[in-house]
Motif scaffolding. Structure first.
Motif, PDB file in Angstrom:
ATOM      1  N   ALA A 143      90.063 -66.865 -60.400  1.00 38.66           N
ATOM      2  CA  ALA A 143      89.071 -67.710 -59.729  1.00 38.66           C
ATOM      3  C   ALA A 143      89.620 -68.211 -58.397  1.00 38.66           C
ATOM      4  CB  ALA A 143      88.687 -68.879 -60.628  1.00 38.66           C
ATOM      5  N   GLU A 144      90.879 -68.581 -58.376  1.00 38.97           N
ATOM      6  CA  GLU A 144      91.513 -69.041 -57.142  1.00 38.97           C
ATOM      7  C   GLU A 144      91.575 -67.913 -56.111  1.00 38.97           C
ATOM      8  OE1 GLU A 144      93.026 -71.716 -54.558  1.00 38.97           O
ATOM      9  OE2 GLU A 144      92.359 -72.213 -56.584  1.00 38.97           O
ATOM     10  N   LEU A 145      91.919 -66.713 -56.559  1.00 40.90           N
ATOM     11  CA  LEU A 145      91.954 -65.553 -55.651  1.00 40.90           C
ATOM     12  C   LEU A 145      90.554 -65.236 -55.117  1.00 40.90           C
ATOM     13  CD1 LEU A 145      94.445 -63.183 -57.540  1.00 40.90           C
ATOM     14  CD2 LEU A 145      94.833 -64.379 -55.373  1.00 40.90           C
ATOM     15  N   GLU A 146      89.546 -65.313 -55.967  1.00 44.04           N
ATOM     16  CA  GLU A 146      88.166 -65.056 -55.530  1.00 44.04           C
ATOM     17  C   GLU A 146      87.716 -66.118 -54.530  1.00 44.04           C
ATOM     18  OE1 GLU A 146      86.057 -64.808 -59.231  1.00 44.04           O
ATOM     19  OE2 GLU A 146      86.358 -62.626 -59.376  1.00 44.04           O
ATOM     20  N   LYS A 147      88.118 -67.361 -54.768  1.00 40.78           N
ATOM     21  CA  LYS A 147      87.784 -68.454 -53.846  1.00 40.78           C
ATOM     22  C   LYS A 147      88.421 -68.208 -52.478  1.00 40.78           C
ATOM     23  CE  LYS A 147      88.154 -73.474 -53.428  1.00 40.78           C
ATOM     24  NZ  LYS A 147      88.691 -74.690 -54.033  1.00 40.78           N
ATOM     25  N   LYS A 148      89.692 -67.795 -52.466  1.00 42.31           N
ATOM     26  CA  LYS A 148      90.370 -67.477 -51.201  1.00 42.31           C
ATOM     27  C   LYS A 148      89.717 -66.287 -50.514  1.00 42.31           C
ATOM     28  CE  LYS A 148      94.945 -69.365 -52.111  1.00 42.31           C
ATOM     29  NZ  LYS A 148      96.374 -69.112 -52.207  1.00 42.31           N
ATOM     30  N   MET A 193     108.654 -51.034 -65.409  1.00 36.20           N
ATOM     31  CA  MET A 193     107.572 -51.418 -64.549  1.00 36.20           C
ATOM     32  C   MET A 193     107.108 -52.823 -64.917  1.00 36.20           C
ATOM     33  SD  MET A 193     103.865 -49.765 -64.075  1.00 36.20           S
ATOM     34  CE  MET A 193     104.068 -48.347 -63.233  1.00 36.20           C
ATOM     35  N   VAL A 194     106.861 -53.620 -63.872  1.00 36.24           N
ATOM     36  CA  VAL A 194     106.473 -55.016 -64.090  1.00 36.24           C
ATOM     37  C   VAL A 194     104.955 -55.092 -64.082  1.00 36.24           C
ATOM     38  CG1 VAL A 194     106.605 -57.328 -63.178  1.00 36.24           C
ATOM     39  CG2 VAL A 194     108.548 -55.788 -62.945  1.00 36.24           C
ATOM     40  N   THR A 195     104.426 -55.747 -65.029  1.00 30.72           N
ATOM     41  CA  THR A 195     102.983 -55.932 -65.124  1.00 30.72           C
ATOM     42  C   THR A 195     102.679 -57.385 -64.787  1.00 30.72           C
ATOM     43  OG1 THR A 195     102.998 -54.363 -66.936  1.00 30.72           O
ATOM     44  CG2 THR A 195     101.002 -55.602 -66.610  1.00 30.72           C
ATOM     45  N   ILE A 196     101.678 -57.550 -63.918  1.00 30.55           N
ATOM     46  CA  ILE A 196     101.285 -58.902 -63.547  1.00 30.55           C
ATOM     47  C   ILE A 196      99.999 -59.218 -64.288  1.00 30.55           C
ATOM     48  CG2 ILE A 196     100.587 -60.414 -61.685  1.00 30.55           C
ATOM     49  CD1 ILE A 196     102.206 -58.658 -59.818  1.00 30.55           C
ATOM     50  N   LYS A 197     100.012 -60.287 -65.009  1.00 27.33           N
ATOM     51  CA  LYS A 197      98.816 -60.712 -65.727  1.00 27.33           C
ATOM     52  C   LYS A 197      98.266 -61.944 -65.026  1.00 27.33           C
ATOM     53  CE  LYS A 197     100.118 -58.950 -70.196  1.00 27.33           C
ATOM     54  NZ  LYS A 197     100.285 -59.201 -71.601  1.00 27.33           N
ATOM     55  N   HIS A 198      96.998 -61.879 -64.746  1.00 29.55           N
ATOM     56  CA  HIS A 198      96.342 -63.014 -64.101  1.00 29.55           C
ATOM     57  C   HIS A 198      95.551 -63.790 -65.134  1.00 29.55           C
ATOM     58  CE1 HIS A 198      97.256 -62.112 -59.927  1.00 29.55           C
ATOM     59  NE2 HIS A 198      97.067 -60.833 -60.212  1.00 29.55           N
ATOM     60  N   THR A 199      95.517 -65.047 -64.912  1.00 29.66           N
ATOM     61  CA  THR A 199      94.706 -65.904 -65.769  1.00 29.66           C
ATOM     62  C   THR A 199      93.345 -66.075 -65.138  1.00 29.66           C
ATOM     63  OG1 THR A 199      95.423 -67.895 -64.634  1.00 29.66           O
ATOM     64  CG2 THR A 199      96.747 -67.183 -66.529  1.00 29.66           C
ATOM     65  N   ARG A 200      92.418 -66.626 -65.887  1.00 38.52           N
ATOM     66  CA  ARG A 200      91.083 -66.870 -65.326  1.00 38.52           C
ATOM     67  C   ARG A 200      91.169 -67.798 -64.119  1.00 38.52           C
ATOM     68  NH1 ARG A 200      86.540 -66.935 -69.865  1.00 38.52           N
ATOM     69  NH2 ARG A 200      87.552 -65.452 -71.212  1.00 38.52           N
ATOM     70  N   GLU A 201      92.030 -68.774 -64.211  1.00 38.16           N
ATOM     71  CA  GLU A 201      92.172 -69.723 -63.104  1.00 38.16           C
ATOM     72  C   GLU A 201      92.748 -69.031 -61.861  1.00 38.16           C
ATOM     73  OE1 GLU A 201      93.696 -70.473 -66.183  1.00 38.16           O
ATOM     74  OE2 GLU A 201      91.975 -71.645 -66.853  1.00 38.16           O
ATOM     75  N   SER A 202      93.735 -68.176 -62.061  1.00 36.97           N
ATOM     76  CA  SER A 202      94.332 -67.501 -60.907  1.00 36.97           C
ATOM     77  C   SER A 202      93.337 -66.515 -60.286  1.00 36.97           C
ATOM     78  CB  SER A 202      95.640 -66.811 -61.289  1.00 36.97           C
ATOM     79  OG  SER A 202      95.418 -65.726 -62.160  1.00 36.97           O
TER      80      SER A 202
END
Length: 114
Positions: free
Chosen positions: A12-17, A1-10
């Motif tokens: 924040a970018e997703l929240e902005k979108k 299983m692949v785990t996706i780790k998000h960074t704070r910047e990513s």
């Protein structure tokens, strides 16, 4: 299983979108509500115009009926006056016909003056 780790910047970018999508959604919803309100108003105005046209159509029919009745009365008046004048010509010694012709002449003179 692949785990996706998000960074704070990513994140924040997703929240902005996501915020941009929410704003766009609210604008579209507001525009749709305005368009629906305008559509309802146009429908009301259209319905009022349809009612007004129907009232005018009825008034026109009544006016035409009155015009037809007036024409019938005018024709009968002309027939009657011609009949009386013919009787007066054929019976010059009968005063009632002469009096009727004089009365008709007075009526027609009043009509042409007024």
């Amino acid at each position: 299983m692949v785990t996706i780790k998000h960074t704070r910047e990513s994140i924040a970018e997703l929240e902005k979108k996501l915020d941009q999508y929410k704003i766009a959604h609210h604008k579209l919803t507001a525009g749709l509500k305005e368009a629906v309100a305008e559509s309802i108003q146009y429908k009301r105005e259209r319905d009022e115009l349809i009612e007004d046209v129907e009232k005018l159509r009825i008034a026109l029919i009544k006016t035409q009926n009155l015009a037809d009745e007036l024409m019938d009365v005018q024709v009968k008046y002309i027939d009657l006056t011609q009949h009386i004048k013919l009787k007066a010509e054929n019976n010059p010694n009968v005063s009632r016909y002469i009096n009727l012709v004089l009365y008709i002449d007075d009526l027609e003179a009043d009509t042409h003056e007024g």
